[in-house]
Write a protein that holds these residues in place. Structure first.
Motif, PDB file in Angstrom:
ATOM      1  N   PHE A 180      26.568  14.980  20.402  1.00 15.22           N
ATOM      2  CA  PHE A 180      25.795  13.718  20.852  1.00 15.22           C
ATOM      3  C   PHE A 180      25.681  13.576  22.182  1.00 15.22           C
ATOM      4  CE2 PHE A 180      27.514  13.057  16.518  1.00 15.22           C
ATOM      5  CZ  PHE A 180      26.501  12.969  15.697  1.00 15.22           C
ATOM      6  N   THR A 181      24.659  12.866  22.422  1.00 16.73           N
ATOM      7  CA  THR A 181      24.587  12.142  23.898  1.00 16.73           C
ATOM      8  C   THR A 181      24.524  10.511  23.880  1.00 16.73           C
ATOM      9  OG1 THR A 181      22.220  12.111  23.610  1.00 16.73           O
ATOM     10  CG2 THR A 181      23.215  13.962  24.654  1.00 16.73           C
ATOM     11  N   PHE A 182      24.980  10.111  24.928  1.00 12.61           N
ATOM     12  CA  PHE A 182      25.135   8.399  24.864  1.00 12.61           C
ATOM     13  C   PHE A 182      24.372   7.954  26.045  1.00 12.61           C
ATOM     14  CE2 PHE A 182      28.431  10.325  22.482  1.00 12.61           C
ATOM     15  CZ  PHE A 182      28.535   9.648  21.314  1.00 12.61           C
ATOM     16  N   ASP A 183      23.879   6.740  25.978  1.00 17.48           N
ATOM     17  CA  ASP A 183      23.471   6.104  27.226  1.00 17.48           C
ATOM     18  C   ASP A 183      24.263   5.739  27.997  1.00 17.48           C
ATOM     19  OD1 ASP A 183      20.372   6.370  26.855  1.00 17.48           O
ATOM     20  OD2 ASP A 183      20.870   4.877  25.145  1.00 17.48           O
ATOM     21  N   LEU A 184      25.316   5.099  27.318  1.00 21.16           N
ATOM     22  CA  LEU A 184      26.594   4.323  27.975  1.00 21.16           C
ATOM     23  C   LEU A 184      27.871   4.643  27.410  1.00 21.16           C
ATOM     24  CD1 LEU A 184      25.109   0.644  28.517  1.00 21.16           C
ATOM     25  CD2 LEU A 184      25.607   2.455  30.391  1.00 21.16           C
ATOM     26  N   ALA A 215      27.619  11.468  28.292  1.00 20.64           N
ATOM     27  CA  ALA A 215      27.108   9.894  28.647  1.00 20.64           C
ATOM     28  C   ALA A 215      26.314   9.881  29.844  1.00 20.64           C
ATOM     29  CB  ALA A 215      28.272   9.009  28.589  1.00 20.64           C
ATOM     30  N   GLY A 216      25.026   9.202  29.771  1.00 26.55           N
ATOM     31  CA  GLY A 216      24.107   9.237  30.983  1.00 26.55           C
ATOM     32  C   GLY A 216      25.123   8.261  32.045  1.00 26.55           C
ATOM     33  N   GLN A 217      25.709   7.169  31.706  1.00 22.97           N
ATOM     34  CA  GLN A 217      26.591   6.408  32.485  1.00 22.97           C
ATOM     35  C   GLN A 217      27.935   6.256  31.903  1.00 22.97           C
ATOM     36  OE1 GLN A 217      23.825   3.195  33.054  1.00 22.97           O
ATOM     37  NE2 GLN A 217      24.227   3.556  35.719  1.00 22.97           N
ATOM     38  N   SER A 242      30.470   5.499  37.004  1.00 23.78           N
ATOM     39  CA  SER A 242      29.150   4.685  37.710  1.00 23.78           C
ATOM     40  C   SER A 242      29.310   3.351  38.067  1.00 23.78           C
ATOM     41  CB  SER A 242      28.000   4.892  36.317  1.00 23.78           C
ATOM     42  OG  SER A 242      27.832   5.924  35.963  1.00 23.78           O
ATOM     43  N   ARG A 243      30.213   2.793  37.176  1.00 19.31           N
ATOM     44  CA  ARG A 243      30.508   1.217  37.702  1.00 19.31           C
ATOM     45  C   ARG A 243      31.707   1.005  37.151  1.00 19.31           C
ATOM     46  NH1 ARG A 243      27.340  -3.417  37.996  1.00 19.31           N
ATOM     47  NH2 ARG A 243      25.519  -2.192  37.929  1.00 19.31           N
ATOM     48  N   LEU A 244      32.645   0.187  38.005  1.00 21.16           N
ATOM     49  CA  LEU A 244      33.955  -0.299  37.636  1.00 21.16           C
ATOM     50  C   LEU A 244      33.658  -1.814  37.261  1.00 21.16           C
ATOM     51  CD1 LEU A 244      37.210  -0.720  37.334  1.00 21.16           C
ATOM     52  CD2 LEU A 244      37.072  -0.645  39.784  1.00 21.16           C
ATOM     53  N   ILE A 245      34.147  -2.531  36.231  1.00 18.63           N
ATOM     54  CA  ILE A 245      34.187  -3.860  36.044  1.00 18.63           C
ATOM     55  C   ILE A 245      35.515  -4.364  36.033  1.00 18.63           C
ATOM     56  CG2 ILE A 245      33.328  -5.723  34.261  1.00 18.63           C
ATOM     57  CD1 ILE A 245      31.106  -4.171  33.487  1.00 18.63           C
ATOM     58  N   THR A 246      35.868  -5.238  36.808  1.00 20.89           N
ATOM     59  CA  THR A 246      37.291  -5.675  37.088  1.00 20.89           C
ATOM     60  C   THR A 246      37.267  -7.225  36.986  1.00 20.89           C
ATOM     61  OG1 THR A 246      39.593  -5.237  37.776  1.00 20.89           O
ATOM     62  CG2 THR A 246      37.751  -5.254  39.294  1.00 20.89           C
ATOM     63  N   ASP A 247      38.429  -7.627  37.062  1.00 22.20           N
ATOM     64  CA  ASP A 247      38.687  -9.239  37.244  1.00 22.20           C
ATOM     65  C   ASP A 247      39.122  -9.641  38.520  1.00 22.20           C
ATOM     66  OD1 ASP A 247      41.804 -10.067  37.233  1.00 22.20           O
ATOM     67  OD2 ASP A 247      41.265  -7.820  36.633  1.00 22.20           O
TER      68      ASP A 247
END
Length: 267
Positions: A180-184, A215-217, A242-247
Motif C-alpha cells: 500500500f501507499t500512505f499519505d502520512l 509513506a509520502g510523509q 518530515s516533522r518531529l512533534i514533541t513537548d
C-alpha cells in the motif's frame, strides 16, 4: 510453623501465576543488578519452572531488557535504552503525550490515508482521531481499539502480536504494508540521537522501515525523554523524518536536530 510457611509459599506461587508481569519486572531488575544469571538460578529464585522462565526471558529479550545466552541471560550494555512494558509506559508523560497527540491530529485532513505506529503516544493520537470519518491502518491492538469509534474505519495488517506491548510485527505485517501507499505515517521511537532513530527490537524496526518507504510523509511523535538516547536497533537517519512533534520539555534538547529534521513542532 511449617504449615504457615507452606501456605505462604502457595500464596506466592498463585500470585506469580496470576501476575506474570510483576514477575517479569522483578526479573528484569534482578538481571540488571546481577549482570548475568542462569535459567536454573532464575527458576529457583522465582519458584517457577524453567519453561516459564524461558518464556519470560523471551519477552524480556524482545523488550531489550536482557540478552539470552546458552543456558542463561545477561543484562543489556550500559547506556542502551530499554523498553518498558505497555502498561508501564501508559503511566508516564501522560500530559505530554496528550498534547503531542492533539498536535498530530491537526495534521490529518479529509481523505488522507493514515498509518499509525505502535505505543502509548500513538494511543493518544488515536484517541484524538477517534470518531472522524477517516480510514486508519494501525500497527497496534490498543491503538486500533482506541481509534475504532463511530465513523472511523480501522484496518490492521496480519502479523504477530508482541505480548505485553500489543504491536504487530513479523514478515506478514511488513509484506502487507509494502503493498500500500500512505499519505502520512505517524511513527513512534524508543530513542533519538544524532545518528537517527533507534528501537529496542529488530521486529519493530523492520515494520517502521517498511512504513517509511510507503509513506509520502513520516511524522515522528516523541516526548522529550526519548531525545539524546540510543536503543539497540537503528531504524533510520534523521533526514527520513518530515516533522518531529514533541513537548515543551524538549525545547532545549531539540537544538542539535534542527538542521537534520525539516520541521520541529513543540507543543
Amino acid at each position: 510453623t511449617q504449615g504457615v510457611s507452606s501456605a505462604a509459599s502457595d500464596v506466592y506461587k498463585r500470585q506469580q501465576q496470576r501476575f506474570p508481569q510483576q514477575r517479569q519486572r522483578r526479573m528484569a531488575g534482578l538481571i540488571a543488578e546481577r549482570g548475568s544469571l542462569t535459567v536454573a538460578q532464575l527458576a529457583r529464585h522465582f519458584d517457577a519452572s524453567e519453561p516459564t522462565i524461558r518464556r519470560d526471558l523471551a519477552l524480556l529479550e524482545q523488550a531489550g531488557l536482557a540478552a539470552r545466552t546458552h543456558g542463561g541471560v545477561v543484562a543489556p550494555r550500559k547506556g542502551e535504552a530499554i523498553e518498558p512494558l505497555f502498561l508501564e509506559k501508559l503511566r508516564v508523560q501522560q500530559g505530554a503525550k496528550k498534547r503531542i497527540g492533539r498536535a498530530a491530529a491537526a495534521h490529518v485532513g479529509k481523505n488522507r490515508s493514515i498509518l499509525l505506529d505502535s505505543g502509548t503516544t500513538m494511543l493518544a493520537l488515536a484517541q484524538e482521531l477517534a470518531g472522524r470519518a477517516i480510514s486508519i491502518v494501525a500497527l497496534d491492538l490498543k491503538v486500533a481499539e482506541a481509534a475504532a469509534v463511530g465513523a472511523t474505519q480501522v484496518h490492521m495488517p496480519a502479523g504477530q502480536v508482541r505480548n505485553g506491548y500489543f504491536s504487530i510485527v513479523g514478515t506478514p505485517a511488513v509484506e502487507a504494508i509494502s503493498g500500500f501507499t500512505f499519505d502520512l505515517f505517524f511513527m513512534a521511537a524508543d530513542a533519538i540521537d544524532s545518528d537517527g532513530i533507534s528501537n529496542s527490537t529488530r521486529d519493530e524496526a523492520d515494520v517502521k522501515l517498511a512504513a517509511i518507504s510507503r509513506a509520502g510523509q513520516t511524522i515522528l511523535l516523541a516526548d522529550h525523554t526519548k531525545l539524546g538516547r540510543r536503543a539497540l536497533v537503528p531504524v533510520c537517519p534523521l533526514d527520513s523524518i518530515s516533522r518531529l512533534i514533541t513537548d515543551t520539555g524538549a525545547a532545549r534538547a531539540v537544538a542539535p536536530y534542527r538542521d537534520r529534521i525539516a520541521d520541529i513542532e513543540i507543543c
